[in-house]
Design a protein around this motif. Structure first.
Motif, PDB file in Angstrom:
ATOM      1  N   GLU A  85       0.825  -1.206   0.000  1.00 19.50           N
ATOM      2  CA  GLU A  85       0.000   0.000   0.000  1.00 19.50           C
ATOM      3  C   GLU A  85       0.861   1.259   0.000  1.00 19.50           C
ATOM      4  OE1 GLU A  85      -2.896  -0.293   3.282  1.00 19.50           O
ATOM      5  OE2 GLU A  85      -2.325  -2.420   3.324  1.00 19.50           O
ATOM      6  N   ILE A  86       2.113   1.093   0.420  1.00 18.39           N
ATOM      7  CA  ILE A  86       3.049   2.214   0.511  1.00 18.39           C
ATOM      8  C   ILE A  86       4.314   1.817  -0.248  1.00 18.39           C
ATOM      9  CG2 ILE A  86       4.376   3.698   2.066  1.00 18.39           C
ATOM     10  CD1 ILE A  86       2.333   2.862   4.283  1.00 18.39           C
ATOM     11  N   ILE A  87       4.869   2.778  -0.978  1.00 17.46           N
ATOM     12  CA  ILE A  87       6.093   2.547  -1.738  1.00 17.46           C
ATOM     13  C   ILE A  87       7.241   3.303  -1.079  1.00 17.46           C
ATOM     14  CG2 ILE A  87       7.261   2.800  -3.959  1.00 17.46           C
ATOM     15  CD1 ILE A  87       4.915   0.850  -4.046  1.00 17.46           C
ATOM     16  N   ALA A  88       8.314   2.589  -0.784  1.00 25.12           N
ATOM     17  CA  ALA A  88       9.540   3.205  -0.275  1.00 25.12           C
ATOM     18  C   ALA A  88      10.629   3.021  -1.329  1.00 25.12           C
ATOM     19  CB  ALA A  88       9.971   2.567   1.046  1.00 25.12           C
ATOM     20  N   ILE A  89      11.535   3.975  -1.404  1.00 20.62           N
ATOM     21  CA  ILE A  89      12.574   3.955  -2.430  1.00 20.62           C
ATOM     22  C   ILE A  89      13.935   3.798  -1.761  1.00 20.62           C
ATOM     23  CG2 ILE A  89      13.598   5.231  -4.338  1.00 20.62           C
ATOM     24  CD1 ILE A  89      10.908   6.858  -4.386  1.00 20.62           C
ATOM     25  N   LEU A  90      14.690   2.812  -2.221  1.00 25.69           N
ATOM     26  CA  LEU A  90      16.030   2.584  -1.683  1.00 25.69           C
ATOM     27  C   LEU A  90      16.923   2.089  -2.804  1.00 25.69           C
ATOM     28  CD1 LEU A  90      17.999   2.471   0.730  1.00 25.69           C
ATOM     29  CD2 LEU A  90      17.228   0.122   1.109  1.00 25.69           C
ATOM     30  N   GLU A  91      17.662   2.986  -3.419  1.00 30.77           N
ATOM     31  CA  GLU A  91      18.531   2.578  -4.516  1.00 30.77           C
ATOM     32  C   GLU A  91      19.668   1.717  -3.976  1.00 30.77           C
ATOM     33  OE1 GLU A  91      19.447   6.148  -6.676  1.00 30.77           O
ATOM     34  OE2 GLU A  91      17.407   6.253  -7.493  1.00 30.77           O
ATOM     35  N   GLY A  92      20.233   0.888  -4.849  1.00 32.56           N
ATOM     36  CA  GLY A  92      21.138  -0.171  -4.419  1.00 32.56           C
ATOM     37  C   GLY A  92      22.416   0.266  -3.749  1.00 32.56           C
ATOM     38  N   ASP A  93      22.763   1.533  -3.855  1.00 29.93           N
ATOM     39  CA  ASP A  93      23.991   2.018  -3.209  1.00 29.93           C
ATOM     40  C   ASP A  93      23.702   2.841  -1.963  1.00 29.93           C
ATOM     41  OD1 ASP A  93      22.792   3.862  -4.880  1.00 29.93           O
ATOM     42  OD2 ASP A  93      24.658   4.720  -5.630  1.00 29.93           O
ATOM     43  N   ASP A  94      22.445   2.904  -1.539  1.00 28.83           N
ATOM     44  CA  ASP A  94      22.068   3.678  -0.353  1.00 28.83           C
ATOM     45  C   ASP A  94      21.668   2.753   0.786  1.00 28.83           C
ATOM     46  OD1 ASP A  94      22.497   5.982  -1.883  1.00 28.83           O
ATOM     47  OD2 ASP A  94      20.405   6.060  -2.546  1.00 28.83           O
ATOM     48  N   TYR A  95      21.372   3.326   1.951  1.00 28.25           N
ATOM     49  CA  TYR A  95      20.961   2.507   3.096  1.00 28.25           C
ATOM     50  C   TYR A  95      20.169   3.349   4.086  1.00 28.25           C
ATOM     51  CZ  TYR A  95      25.302   4.487   5.121  1.00 28.25           C
ATOM     52  OH  TYR A  95      26.299   5.334   5.547  1.00 28.25           O
ATOM     53  N   TRP A  96      19.555   2.673   5.069  1.00 25.55           N
ATOM     54  CA  TRP A  96      18.621   3.301   5.992  1.00 25.55           C
ATOM     55  C   TRP A  96      19.032   3.129   7.452  1.00 25.55           C
ATOM     56  CZ3 TRP A  96      13.650   0.602   3.763  1.00 25.55           C
ATOM     57  CH2 TRP A  96      13.221   1.283   2.616  1.00 25.55           C
TER      58      TRP A  96
END
Length: 360
Positions: A85-96
């Motif tokens: 229901e929710i889209i989060a974006i995390l490109e392959g060279d980033d982190y959280w």
């Protein structure tokens, strides 16, 4: 029941850092998610890195290489199979950070909210070098209240959105309703046009804390492409204004002021381009750049200096002495940001300057 978050992770040749990216998702304190890793035709060991994780929530999708100018297609291929229901974006060279999803998912309990974001930490050579934006937007822009108000912030040349994909979540239903991620053919990114388009669909929320880590390196989309991005963000901003003026809660005076800001920046970038070309000995192109500057709004004094610089460059003479004599900033300092990106390049002369006007 907790809402499912679909994490879209486009990646290309990120074998050295993709593991850290995935581990940052596995470490989330909110565990109702799926991770859609879209491999854009990597030629390294990206597949092996993903295969090293056995969590059933991770899905690997491989495609032929499309590159940054078709990035919207890559994002939308993941959106087409996303279940969340929710889209989060995390490109392959980033982190959280570990609580990123837990912090933001509650924003979408309010049906009026279509986008949630926060501060982004910039990581270069393994070190955090700064946070963007430098300061939080005011409440009316951060909450996009009234709906559409955040567009003014995002279109300002100092901002160009107020968040980065790594720190942003959006409502899937709304994203699909606008046709998915947006990308005009002349922009090598999707965040600015997509977030701008979402600004006229619902409210935003902004958290005054770091929600994502954006890694800068030689293969980053913006590294080496900033000049092109600035040039064409200017174009997109005014296309957006002309198309959606009736949905923007802004006065004509505010939009005229925004246009003036862009004009002044376009003038400045043409001047810097001319100085760069002149220093490289490309005097004819330098003269052309100085003349192009005059198509944009400028002060009488700046215009007179530009005309003099065009004449000097056309005659094969140096132009830097007149800019030093008039107190202008050193050229290298003026064209280079603290991230190492240049806001102009010699290659810009291959593109036609765009004079943006929001009024029909």
């Amino acid at each position: 029941m907790q809402p499912l978050v679909s994490i879209i992770t486009p990646t290309y040749n990120h074998e050295d850092v993709l593991g850290e990216c995935i581990r940052s998702v596995l470490a989330q304190t909110y565990d109702t998610w799926e991770m859609l890793i879209v491999d854009d035709g990597s030629t390294d060991k990206t597949h092996d890195v993903v295969a090293g994780f056995s969590d059933h929530r991770i899905r690997y999708l491989r495609q032929e290489n499309k590159g940054v100018h078709r990035l919207g297609e890559t994002y939308n291929s993941a959106l087409s199979v996303a279940n969340g229901e929710i889209i989060a974006i995390l490109e392959g060279d980033d982190y959280w950070p570990a609580d990123r999803l837990a912090v933001q998912v509650h924003d979408f309990e309010d049906d009026s909210v279509v986008l949630s974001s926060g501060f982004t930490s910039i990581v270069q050579d393994g070190k955090e070098v700064g946070v963007t934006p430098v300061s939080a937007p005011s409440a009316e822009f951060a909450n996009n209240r009234p709906v559409g108000r955040a567009a003014l912030w995002m279109m300002h040349p100092d901002n160009l959105t107020f968040t980065f994909p790594v720190s942003t979540m959006v409502r899937a239903e709304t994203l699909r309703a606008i046709g998915g991620f947006q990308q005009p053919p002349y922009l090598p990114l999707v965040d600015f046009p997509t977030f701008l388009r979402l600004s006229i669909e619902g409210e935003f929320r902004f958290h005054e804390r770091v929600l994502g880590y954006w890694r800068r390196h030689s293969s980053s989309v913006t590294q080496g492409n900033l000049s092109l991005i600035l040039e064409n963000a200017y174009r997109y901003a005014f296309e957006f204004l002309r198309a959606h003026r009736d949905r923007l809660p802004a006065t004509d005076a505010e939009l005229d002021a925004l246009e003036a800001e862009w004009d002044e920046r376009a003038f400045m970038r043409c001047i810097l381009r001319g100085r760069l070309l002149a220093r490289s000995g490309k005097r004819d192109l330098a003269a052309k750049a100085f003349k192009e500057a005059l198509a944009f709004r400028h002060s009488p004094r700046s215009g007179a200096i530009a005309r003099l610089a065009a004449a000097l460059a056309g005659a094969g003479l140096h132009v830097e002495p007149i800019y030093k004599a008039t107190g202008r900033v050193d050229l290298d300092e003026a064209i280079t940001l603290n991230t190492g990106d240049r806001i102009v390049s010699e290659d810009d002369m291959k593109r036609e300057r765009v004079v943006g006007r929001w009024r029909p």
